[in-house]
Design a protein around this motif. Sequence first.
Motif, PDB file in Angstrom:
ATOM      1  N   PHE A   1       0.829  -1.202   0.000  1.00  0.00           N
ATOM      2  CA  PHE A   1       0.000   0.000   0.000  1.00  0.00           C
ATOM      3  C   PHE A   1       0.864   1.253   0.000  1.00  0.00           C
ATOM      4  CE2 PHE A   1      -1.603   3.346   2.840  1.00  0.00           C
ATOM      5  CZ  PHE A   1      -2.688   3.798   2.101  1.00  0.00           C
ATOM      6  N   LEU A   2       1.876   1.288   0.856  1.00  0.00           N
ATOM      7  CA  LEU A   2       2.743   2.465   0.946  1.00  0.00           C
ATOM      8  C   LEU A   2       3.545   2.672  -0.333  1.00  0.00           C
ATOM      9  CD1 LEU A   2       4.052   2.070   4.610  1.00  0.00           C
ATOM     10  CD2 LEU A   2       2.391   3.734   3.776  1.00  0.00           C
ATOM     11  N   TYR A   3       4.023   1.581  -0.906  1.00  0.00           N
ATOM     12  CA  TYR A   3       4.791   1.686  -2.152  1.00  0.00           C
ATOM     13  C   TYR A   3       3.917   2.269  -3.262  1.00  0.00           C
ATOM     14  CZ  TYR A   3       7.509   0.442  -6.254  1.00  0.00           C
ATOM     15  OH  TYR A   3       8.206   0.505  -7.440  1.00  0.00           O
ATOM     16  N   ASN A   4       2.724   1.713  -3.428  1.00  0.00           N
ATOM     17  CA  ASN A   4       1.848   2.201  -4.489  1.00  0.00           C
ATOM     18  C   ASN A   4       1.383   3.634  -4.241  1.00  0.00           C
ATOM     19  OD1 ASN A   4       2.162  -0.302  -5.589  1.00  0.00           O
ATOM     20  ND2 ASN A   4       0.001  -0.820  -5.644  1.00  0.00           N
ATOM     21  N   LEU A   5       1.173   3.971  -2.968  1.00  0.00           N
ATOM     22  CA  LEU A   5       0.796   5.341  -2.627  1.00  0.00           C
ATOM     23  C   LEU A   5       1.894   6.314  -3.033  1.00  0.00           C
ATOM     24  CD1 LEU A   5      -1.033   7.431  -1.233  1.00  0.00           C
ATOM     25  CD2 LEU A   5       0.098   6.838   0.930  1.00  0.00           C
ATOM     26  N   ALA A   6       3.134   6.000  -2.679  1.00  0.00           N
ATOM     27  CA  ALA A   6       4.257   6.864  -3.039  1.00  0.00           C
ATOM     28  C   ALA A   6       4.425   6.937  -4.550  1.00  0.00           C
ATOM     29  CB  ALA A   6       5.539   6.357  -2.380  1.00  0.00           C
ATOM     30  N   ALA A   7       4.212   5.815  -5.245  1.00  0.00           N
ATOM     31  CA  ALA A   7       4.337   5.807  -6.703  1.00  0.00           C
ATOM     32  C   ALA A   7       3.271   6.675  -7.350  1.00  0.00           C
ATOM     33  CB  ALA A   7       4.245   4.374  -7.217  1.00  0.00           C
ATOM     34  N   VAL A   8       2.036   6.604  -6.856  1.00  0.00           N
ATOM     35  CA  VAL A   8       0.952   7.425  -7.403  1.00  0.00           C
ATOM     36  C   VAL A   8       1.227   8.897  -7.157  1.00  0.00           C
ATOM     37  CG1 VAL A   8      -1.472   8.049  -7.105  1.00  0.00           C
ATOM     38  CG2 VAL A   8      -0.830   5.652  -7.322  1.00  0.00           C
ATOM     39  N   LEU A   9       1.671   9.251  -5.960  1.00  0.00           N
ATOM     40  CA  LEU A   9       1.977  10.645  -5.656  1.00  0.00           C
ATOM     41  C   LEU A   9       3.065  11.182  -6.575  1.00  0.00           C
ATOM     42  CD1 LEU A   9       1.873  10.629  -1.739  1.00  0.00           C
ATOM     43  CD2 LEU A   9       0.186  11.597  -3.321  1.00  0.00           C
ATOM     44  N   SER A  10       4.069  10.333  -6.862  1.00  0.00           N
ATOM     45  CA  SER A  10       5.142  10.772  -7.757  1.00  0.00           C
ATOM     46  C   SER A  10       4.610  11.018  -9.166  1.00  0.00           C
ATOM     47  CB  SER A  10       6.268   9.725  -7.786  1.00  0.00           C
ATOM     48  OG  SER A  10       5.866   8.560  -8.486  1.00  0.00           O
ATOM     49  N   GLN A  11       3.631  10.216  -9.592  1.00  0.00           N
ATOM     50  CA  GLN A  11       3.067  10.399 -10.922  1.00  0.00           C
ATOM     51  C   GLN A  11       2.219  11.659 -11.019  1.00  0.00           C
ATOM     52  OE1 GLN A  11       3.711   8.911 -13.631  1.00  0.00           O
ATOM     53  NE2 GLN A  11       4.820   7.097 -12.962  1.00  0.00           N
ATOM     54  N   PHE A  12       1.626  12.072  -9.921  1.00  0.00           N
ATOM     55  CA  PHE A  12       0.871  13.318  -9.930  1.00  0.00           C
ATOM     56  C   PHE A  12       1.816  14.522 -10.018  1.00  0.00           C
ATOM     57  CE2 PHE A  12      -2.745  10.886  -8.131  1.00  0.00           C
ATOM     58  CZ  PHE A  12      -3.707  11.306  -9.038  1.00  0.00           C
ATOM     59  N   LEU A  13       3.048  14.327  -9.554  1.00  0.00           N
ATOM     60  CA  LEU A  13       4.016  15.418  -9.579  1.00  0.00           C
ATOM     61  C   LEU A  13       4.667  15.555 -10.945  1.00  0.00           C
ATOM     62  CD1 LEU A  13       5.701  14.907  -6.085  1.00  0.00           C
ATOM     63  CD2 LEU A  13       4.026  16.640  -6.748  1.00  0.00           C
ATOM     64  N   TYR A  14       5.085  14.410 -11.523  1.00  0.00           N
ATOM     65  CA  TYR A  14       5.663  14.419 -12.863  1.00  0.00           C
ATOM     66  C   TYR A  14       5.591  13.013 -13.426  1.00  0.00           C
ATOM     67  CZ  TYR A  14       9.737  13.021 -10.067  1.00  0.00           C
ATOM     68  OH  TYR A  14      10.575  12.428  -9.174  1.00  0.00           O
ATOM     69  N   GLY A  15       5.722  12.926 -14.752  1.00  0.00           N
ATOM     70  CA  GLY A  15       5.555  11.651 -15.431  1.00  0.00           C
ATOM     71  C   GLY A  15       6.829  10.845 -15.508  1.00  0.00           C
ATOM     72  N   ALA A  16       6.869   9.947 -16.473  1.00  0.00           N
ATOM     73  CA  ALA A  16       7.982   9.012 -16.585  1.00  0.00           C
ATOM     74  C   ALA A  16       9.254   9.667 -17.082  1.00  0.00           C
ATOM     75  CB  ALA A  16       7.590   7.870 -17.537  1.00  0.00           C
ATOM     76  N   GLY A  17       9.152  10.830 -17.732  1.00  0.00           N
ATOM     77  CA  GLY A  17      10.350  11.517 -18.190  1.00  0.00           C
ATOM     78  C   GLY A  17      10.719  11.153 -19.621  1.00  0.00           C
ATOM     79  N   THR A  18      11.505  12.025 -20.241  1.00  0.00           N
ATOM     80  CA  THR A  18      11.979  11.796 -21.602  1.00  0.00           C
ATOM     81  C   THR A  18      13.476  12.016 -21.620  1.00  0.00           C
ATOM     82  OG1 THR A  18      11.736  14.094 -22.280  1.00  0.00           O
ATOM     83  CG2 THR A  18       9.808  12.702 -22.516  1.00  0.00           C
ATOM     84  N   ALA A  19      14.030  11.962 -22.813  1.00  0.00           N
ATOM     85  CA  ALA A  19      15.472  12.159 -22.956  1.00  0.00           C
ATOM     86  C   ALA A  19      15.898  13.519 -22.422  1.00  0.00           C
ATOM     87  CB  ALA A  19      15.857  12.029 -24.430  1.00  0.00           C
ATOM     88  N   SER A  20      15.004  14.494 -22.488  1.00  0.00           N
ATOM     89  CA  SER A  20      15.375  15.830 -22.028  1.00  0.00           C
ATOM     90  C   SER A  20      15.305  15.970 -20.509  1.00  0.00           C
ATOM     91  CB  SER A  20      14.451  16.868 -22.676  1.00  0.00           C
ATOM     92  OG  SER A  20      13.105  16.638 -22.271  1.00  0.00           O
ATOM     93  N   GLY A  21      14.724  14.996 -19.841  1.00  0.00           N
ATOM     94  CA  GLY A  21      14.612  15.104 -18.392  1.00  0.00           C
ATOM     95  C   GLY A  21      14.756  13.756 -17.734  1.00  0.00           C
ATOM     96  N   VAL A  22      15.789  13.013 -18.149  1.00  0.00           N
ATOM     97  CA  VAL A  22      15.891  11.628 -17.715  1.00  0.00           C
ATOM     98  C   VAL A  22      16.349  11.489 -16.274  1.00  0.00           C
ATOM     99  CG1 VAL A  22      18.227  11.377 -18.619  1.00  0.00           C
ATOM    100  CG2 VAL A  22      16.800   9.365 -18.306  1.00  0.00           C
TER     101      VAL A  22
END
Length: 279
Positions: A213-234
């Motif tokens: 639960f804690l892992y998925n919660l932290a992962a979801v919060l990180s996705q709300f902040l920013y996405g997976a990233g691209t070459a310009s922001g790896v």
Amino acid sequence: MSNEPVYPSVKQGVLLVLVVIALLYSVSYGLSALVANVGIPFDAAFTVAYILSFGGVFVYGFKRAKAPIRSILPLTSVAKHIYLPIAATAVGMVILFLQCDRFYAFILERLLPSLTFSQSGIMEGASFYDVLSFVIMFIVVAPITEEPLFRGLLLRGFLAHRSRWSAILISSLLFGAAHMNLRQFLPAVVIGGVFAWWRIETGSVLPALIGHFLYNLAAVLSQFLYGAGTASGVFQPIWLNAIGALLLLAGVFGLRTQFQNLPKDADRGGIYPRKNRPD
């Protein structure tokens, strides 16, 4: 103790996971008509399919195992002070795996220039109900459906037929395969191994359930902040990766110390040591 072999064996466990995957796809497609005709959000339909698939296979396995539910899915409480290092381990893994995912995207963009990975959060532009369905699915439904099967039924069965580390490895590989996503495979394998370690040491599925639960919660919060990233922001900031590494190390070593002091039941919460397996 019965002389009947503990269910499932490794082969039976592999078949159960394949059935879960097949059911998840078939039930999802079956519910897709509702998504189109009734206007139910896809994530909501997928959540129902997830519950039916994982829940149905667990119930089937539970009946085949012919063992008390407290043996297959022990939810006994453990010392509260282990939950702080559990939280540190979960958050540390999220931070480091997010960097690994960004690096993976960076490599793929150079190998396959036609691919692009958005930097925006995965929920950008989604409706409130889409966001709510996603959050419920990932934070609530995933832990309570996956843990009973992988750290409950499967791990218990594998430990009755294989050595401790072999059982952890096989159950973790199946956990990674069940995610059906190449980018999630290796993180899921590592996470599955960590949760299996907690399950064995405490004799309870509860730490793995809360850690999930804690892992998925932290992962979801990180996705709300920013996405997976691209070459310009790896790359994430070095300080953030350092924090992730420190949290992970502190959590693992803290848990290792705490586990050494935890009392162990005779059957380790329903898990049979290989040398004492019934078969």
